[in-house]
Scaffold this motif. Structure first.
Motif, PDB file in Angstrom:
ATOM      1  N   SER A  78      33.785  59.923  84.149  1.00 37.97           N
ATOM      2  CA  SER A  78      34.615  58.889  84.766  1.00 37.97           C
ATOM      3  C   SER A  78      36.041  59.343  84.993  1.00 37.97           C
ATOM      4  O   SER A  78      36.833  58.598  85.574  1.00 37.97           O
ATOM      5  N   ILE A  79      36.391  60.573  84.581  1.00 36.39           N
ATOM      6  CA  ILE A  79      37.727  61.100  84.832  1.00 36.39           C
ATOM      7  C   ILE A  79      37.881  61.562  86.271  1.00 36.39           C
ATOM      8  O   ILE A  79      38.998  61.678  86.788  1.00 36.39           O
ATOM      9  N   GLU A  80      36.761  61.846  86.959  1.00 39.05           N
ATOM     10  CA  GLU A  80      36.834  62.451  88.285  1.00 39.05           C
ATOM     11  C   GLU A  80      37.625  61.625  89.288  1.00 39.05           C
ATOM     12  O   GLU A  80      38.472  62.166  90.005  1.00 39.05           O
ATOM     13  N   PRO A  81      37.408  60.288  89.394  1.00 43.25           N
ATOM     14  CA  PRO A  81      38.208  59.521  90.360  1.00 43.25           C
ATOM     15  C   PRO A  81      39.695  59.509  90.021  1.00 43.25           C
ATOM     16  O   PRO A  81      40.530  59.335  90.903  1.00 43.25           O
ATOM     17  N   VAL A  82      40.029  59.693  88.760  1.00 43.47           N
ATOM     18  CA  VAL A  82      41.432  59.649  88.341  1.00 43.47           C
ATOM     19  C   VAL A  82      42.118  60.977  88.615  1.00 43.47           C
ATOM     20  O   VAL A  82      43.188  61.043  89.224  1.00 43.47           O
ATOM     21  N   ALA A  83      41.484  62.062  88.140  1.00 48.04           N
ATOM     22  CA  ALA A  83      42.124  63.374  88.231  1.00 48.04           C
ATOM     23  C   ALA A  83      41.745  64.131  89.490  1.00 48.04           C
ATOM     24  O   ALA A  83      42.411  65.109  89.839  1.00 48.04           O
ATOM     25  N   GLY A  84      40.656  63.714  90.145  1.00 50.19           N
ATOM     26  CA  GLY A  84      40.209  64.468  91.301  1.00 50.19           C
ATOM     27  C   GLY A  84      39.579  65.794  90.934  1.00 50.19           C
ATOM     28  O   GLY A  84      39.425  66.673  91.788  1.00 50.19           O
ATOM     29  N   LYS A  85      39.224  65.964  89.657  1.00 52.10           N
ATOM     30  CA  LYS A  85      38.599  67.192  89.178  1.00 52.10           C
ATOM     31  C   LYS A  85      37.402  66.836  88.313  1.00 52.10           C
ATOM     32  O   LYS A  85      37.348  65.754  87.716  1.00 52.10           O
ATOM     33  N   SER A  86      36.467  67.768  88.215  1.00 50.49           N
ATOM     34  CA  SER A  86      35.301  67.555  87.363  1.00 50.49           C
ATOM     35  C   SER A  86      35.677  67.792  85.910  1.00 50.49           C
ATOM     36  O   SER A  86      36.684  68.456  85.619  1.00 50.49           O
ATOM     37  N   PRO A  87      34.886  67.261  84.959  1.00 49.88           N
ATOM     38  CA  PRO A  87      35.187  67.504  83.541  1.00 49.88           C
ATOM     39  C   PRO A  87      35.257  68.983  83.203  1.00 49.88           C
ATOM     40  O   PRO A  87      36.107  69.398  82.398  1.00 49.88           O
ATOM     41  N   GLY A  88      34.393  69.806  83.813  1.00 50.00           N
ATOM     42  CA  GLY A  88      34.425  71.237  83.522  1.00 50.00           C
ATOM     43  C   GLY A  88      35.737  71.883  83.908  1.00 50.00           C
ATOM     44  O   GLY A  88      36.194  72.829  83.237  1.00 50.00           O
ATOM     45  N   GLN A  89      36.362  71.411  84.978  1.00 48.31           N
ATOM     46  CA  GLN A  89      37.640  71.977  85.405  1.00 48.31           C
ATOM     47  C   GLN A  89      38.793  71.581  84.485  1.00 48.31           C
ATOM     48  O   GLN A  89      39.826  72.256  84.469  1.00 48.31           O
TER      49      GLN A  89
ATOM     50  N   ALA B  48      47.952  57.340  94.211  1.00 50.41           N
ATOM     51  CA  ALA B  48      48.203  55.975  93.735  1.00 50.41           C
ATOM     52  C   ALA B  48      48.591  56.021  92.260  1.00 50.41           C
ATOM     53  O   ALA B  48      48.071  56.824  91.484  1.00 50.41           O
ATOM     54  N   LEU B  49      49.508  55.160  91.867  1.00 47.41           N
ATOM     55  CA  LEU B  49      49.969  55.096  90.488  1.00 47.41           C
ATOM     56  C   LEU B  49      49.269  53.945  89.789  1.00 47.41           C
ATOM     57  O   LEU B  49      49.371  52.797  90.214  1.00 47.41           O
ATOM     58  N   CYS B  50      48.541  54.266  88.724  1.00 47.08           N
ATOM     59  CA  CYS B  50      47.773  53.237  88.009  1.00 47.08           C
ATOM     60  C   CYS B  50      48.167  53.213  86.541  1.00 47.08           C
ATOM     61  O   CYS B  50      48.675  54.207  86.002  1.00 47.08           O
ATOM     62  N   TRP B  51      47.910  52.071  85.918  1.00 50.55           N
ATOM     63  CA  TRP B  51      48.167  51.894  84.494  1.00 50.55           C
ATOM     64  C   TRP B  51      46.869  52.094  83.711  1.00 50.55           C
ATOM     65  O   TRP B  51      45.808  51.648  84.127  1.00 50.55           O
ATOM     66  N   PHE B  52      46.990  52.752  82.529  1.00 49.49           N
ATOM     67  CA  PHE B  52      45.852  52.972  81.645  1.00 49.49           C
ATOM     68  C   PHE B  52      46.232  52.590  80.217  1.00 49.49           C
ATOM     69  O   PHE B  52      47.407  52.676  79.836  1.00 49.49           O
ATOM     70  N   GLU B  53      45.226  52.151  79.469  1.00 49.49           N
ATOM     71  CA  GLU B  53      45.407  51.843  78.048  1.00 49.49           C
ATOM     72  C   GLU B  53      44.475  52.741  77.242  1.00 49.49           C
ATOM     73  O   GLU B  53      43.270  52.771  77.485  1.00 49.49           O
ATOM     74  N   ALA B  54      45.035  53.476  76.278  1.00 47.40           N
ATOM     75  CA  ALA B  54      44.261  54.428  75.475  1.00 47.40           C
ATOM     76  C   ALA B  54      44.239  53.973  74.017  1.00 47.40           C
ATOM     77  O   ALA B  54      45.280  53.655  73.441  1.00 47.40           O
ATOM     78  N   HIS B  55      43.027  53.919  73.441  1.00 54.25           N
ATOM     79  CA  HIS B  55      42.837  53.669  72.013  1.00 54.25           C
ATOM     80  C   HIS B  55      42.440  55.010  71.383  1.00 54.25           C
ATOM     81  O   HIS B  55      41.379  55.561  71.719  1.00 54.25           O
ATOM     82  N   THR B  56      43.266  55.518  70.492  1.00 46.11           N
ATOM     83  CA  THR B  56      43.100  56.886  69.987  1.00 46.11           C
ATOM     84  C   THR B  56      42.924  56.882  68.479  1.00 46.11           C
ATOM     85  O   THR B  56      43.659  56.192  67.759  1.00 46.11           O
ATOM     86  N   ARG B  57      41.936  57.648  68.006  1.00 41.05           N
ATOM     87  CA  ARG B  57      41.699  57.855  66.576  1.00 41.05           C
ATOM     88  C   ARG B  57      41.549  59.346  66.315  1.00 41.05           C
ATOM     89  O   ARG B  57      41.156  60.112  67.185  1.00 41.05           O
ATOM     90  N   ALA B  58      41.829  59.720  65.065  1.00 39.85           N
ATOM     91  CA  ALA B  58      41.681  61.116  64.670  1.00 39.85           C
ATOM     92  C   ALA B  58      40.214  61.436  64.390  1.00 39.85           C
ATOM     93  O   ALA B  58      39.437  60.566  63.992  1.00 39.85           O
ATOM     94  N   VAL B  59      39.847  62.685  64.593  1.00 40.98           N
ATOM     95  CA  VAL B  59      38.523  63.209  64.243  1.00 40.98           C
ATOM     96  C   VAL B  59      38.707  64.159  63.069  1.00 40.98           C
ATOM     97  O   VAL B  59      39.556  65.055  63.113  1.00 40.98           O
ATOM     98  N   THR B  60      37.921  63.959  62.002  1.00 41.51           N
ATOM     99  CA  THR B  60      38.062  64.773  60.793  1.00 41.51           C
ATOM    100  C   THR B  60      36.780  65.554  60.530  1.00 41.51           C
ATOM    101  O   THR B  60      35.695  65.155  60.964  1.00 41.51           O
ATOM    102  N   ASP B  61      36.915  66.662  59.794  1.00 45.57           N
ATOM    103  CA  ASP B  61      35.735  67.431  59.407  1.00 45.57           C
ATOM    104  C   ASP B  61      35.222  66.947  58.062  1.00 45.57           C
ATOM    105  O   ASP B  61      35.670  65.916  57.543  1.00 45.57           O
ATOM    106  N   GLU B  62      34.247  67.698  57.496  1.00 51.81           N
ATOM    107  CA  GLU B  62      33.632  67.252  56.245  1.00 51.81           C
ATOM    108  C   GLU B  62      34.593  67.252  55.070  1.00 51.81           C
ATOM    109  O   GLU B  62      34.328  66.629  54.046  1.00 51.81           O
TER     110      GLU B  62
END
Length: 589
Positions: A330-341, A386-400
């Motif tokens: 779903s990032i493609e319409p925003v960034a104009g690039k594929s996830p791999g790029q 186009a300039l759009c607004w986004f809301e990000a909910h962010t959490r940390a990822v931890t190892d074992e």
């Protein structure tokens, strides 16, 4: 009737298993008393482990009858066989009771704690009971010393149950058969090769007695365990036990280093097999848990990617440095690039420069507070500019170990919401008829100028305007014409004042203008210009022509004054202008 037949069948089956295991007892010197290795006890214990508790009674009855029969066949006699059966069956009853009480029904060699409980219950407590009874019988009927017979039984039965119970349990539960049916053909072939290698190495080691090479079979056993799991551990140790037992009975193998005492060599072999079992089975159990965990993780990841790839929200994983490790389609319409790029690039490059600091702070806060969720709103330039607004909910990822390895964010386009919020904000601060700011905004702007004046700056001036004879316009031409007149005045006022001046509708036909940083002369000049422009304008509405004038009062914003005082001064000047004939300006005294 069917239940009774089932119980009879279970008793016959368990009795047959017990009797055949007893006949395979590895002890050619029975006149010495108790057997050095007794296969029947681990076989019976394994049968109780894998069967339902409702069947235990039938199993024990069948095994008891078989034990008496085995005593007669092996030459012990019925008189000695009865107490020996009590010892044999009694130790298994104690073992299964402890086994059940310790809740070790499944995975009983999976952890060090379970291994400890297993060895205590199966290898120490249970055989100690059987050894006491059997040694007493042997000392009474075979003229053997109690201590020697007790030791022989305890070591033989204890090590035998430790080593062979897991193997019999795997066999009776049908686990080997199920594995063979479910395994792919290449894995079956690999299993056959590994087991053949175990047999070849074991034959080579136990086929000679010149070198102490007992450590060599451990390698193929562990390799088989790693590749085949519990099935490999059970089968390979069974092969090792069979080859080692045959060689020891025929005076072959490294156990001959212990001398000519067959009992001692058989006890050592049991210790060797038990040690191998206690090494291989925990590894196999741990591997099984890990494989199960990896399978669940793969399934979870598959579900996660399916949801992420088909969700309108953006799923974004970053490393600690803020570089993209994963991003959904779903990032493609925003960034104009594929996830791999985008993999490996800095996520901040997708954020509007003015909001990058906010996003960076949220990323760092998530890393420093891994148990919390950071929420940040920011702007991003879409591929189409186009300039759009986004809301990000962010959490940390931890190892074992609890160390933070990065962050994961759920990002949603909130442009519509921000637009609605802006619309609501404008509605809350704007007069809907004229489009001017309302009284609340005007009061806030006036308060800010008073604060500036209190700090030594120039406060400016305030003018209050009131349309002359506006009620007569409503009464004569209607409220629609009156509304049109108000809108026309608002347009004229906005065209006359400067960009920094604030024009507001205070209520009804009353308007206010704030001239920040202006002296009284400039405020008077602009207000007079507004008055004259309105007086010279003919306001037309639906073929109705309206001539209108306005009166105004002007007051300066001085340090130490209040908003009420400033507006009251301007109102008093306005009343003076109206009292003097309207269509004029007056300054506050």
């Amino acid at each position: 009737m069917s239940t009774r037949n089932h119980r009879i069948g279970i008793a016959l089956f368990s009795g047959l298993i017990y009797f055949l295991s007893a006949l395979l007892t590895i002890d050619p010197v029975l006149d010495r008393g108790v057997a050095t290795m007794w296969l029947a006890s681990p076989a019976l214990l394994a049968l109780l482990i894998v069967r339902s508790r409702r069947e235990w009674r039938a199993i024990l009855i069948g095994a008891t009858i078989a034990s008496l029969a085995a005593s007669v066949v092996l030459g012990c006699g019925m008189i000695a066989g009865l107490p020996m059966a009590v010892g044999r069956i009694g130790e298994v009853v104690v073992a299964i009771s402890l086994f059940h009480r310790m809740k070790m029904r499944r995975g009983f060699l999976g952890t060090l704690a379970r291994i400890g409980r297993y060895v205590l219950a199966i290898g120490i407590v249970a055989p100690a009971l059987g050894a006491t009874i059997a040694a007493s019988v042997a000392a009474l009927y075979h003229d053997q010393t109690f201590a020697q017979q007790w030791r022989t039984w305890f070591v033989g039965h204890g090590l035998g149950m430790i080593a062979l119970t897991p193997l019999f349990a795997m066999l009776f539960s049908g686990a080997i058969r199920r594995w063979w049916r479910g395994a792919a053909l290449p894995l079956r072939g690999e299993g056959v090769i590994l087991l053949a290698a175990t047999a070849i190495v074991a034959t080579g080691v136990f086929g000679q007695d010149r070198l102490p090479l007992l450590f060599l079979p451990i390698l193929p056993v562990m390799l088989t365990t790693f590749r085949l799991g519990l099935i490999g551990a059970a089968t390979s140790t069974t092969i090792l036990a069979a080859i080692g037992g045959y060689a020891t009975l025929h005076d072959m193998g490294p156990t001959n280093f212990l001398g000519g005492d067959l009992h001692l060599r058989l006890e050592f072999l049991q210790l060797y097999i038990a040690s191998t079992v206690l090494t291989a089975f925990p590894v196999a159990a741990d591997l099984s848990r890990r494989q199960s965990l990896y399978r669940r993780l793969r399934e979870s990841e598959a579900r996660y990617r399916l949801l992420a790839d088909h969700s309108s929200d953006i799923v974004l994983s970053l490393d600690r440095r803020g570089r993209i490790a994963y991003v959904s389609r779903s990032i493609e319409p925003v960034a104009g690039k594929s996830p791999g790029q985008l993999i490996g690039t800095r996520a901040l490059e997708l954020v509007h420069p003015l909001d990058r600091d906010l996003v960076l702070v949220a990323h760092r806060d998530a890393i420093h507070a891994p148990t919390g969720t950071q929420i940040v709103e920011y702007r991003a330039q879409l591929a189409g500019d186009a300039l759009c607004w986004f809301e990000a909910h962010t959490r940390a990822v931890t190892d074992e170990h609890g160390a933070v390895t990065g962050t994961v964010s759920m990002i949603r386009d909130v442009s519509h919401r921000k637009s609605l919020e802006a619309e609501l904000s404008r509605a809350a601060s704007t007069d809907p008829l004229t489009g001017l700011v309302n009284r609340r905004v005007f009061d806030a702007a006036l308060a800010a100028r008073l604060d500036t004046a209190a700090r030594g700056g120039r406060g400016g001036c305030v003018a209050v305007f009131d349309l002359d004879h506006f009620k007569a316009v409503n009464d004569r031409f209607g409220h629609a014409a009156g509304d049109h007149v108000l809108q026309c005045f608002a347009r004229i006022a906005q065209g006359v004042v400067g960009e920094d001046d604030v024009v507001a509708r205070l209520g009804g036909e009353e308007f206010g203008i704030l001239f920040p940083d202006a002296d009284i002369a400039r405020a008077q000049h602009l207000s007079e210009r507004l008055r004259a422009t309105l007086a010279a304008s003919r306001l037309t509405h639906d073929e109705i022509s309206v001539e209108l004038t306005v009166s105004a009062g002007i007051a300066t914003i001085d340090a130490g004054a209040s908003a009420t005082a400033v507006l009251c001064a301007a109102d008093r000047a306005l009343y003076v202008a109206k009292a003097e004939g309207r269509d004029r300006l007056r300054l506050a005294a």
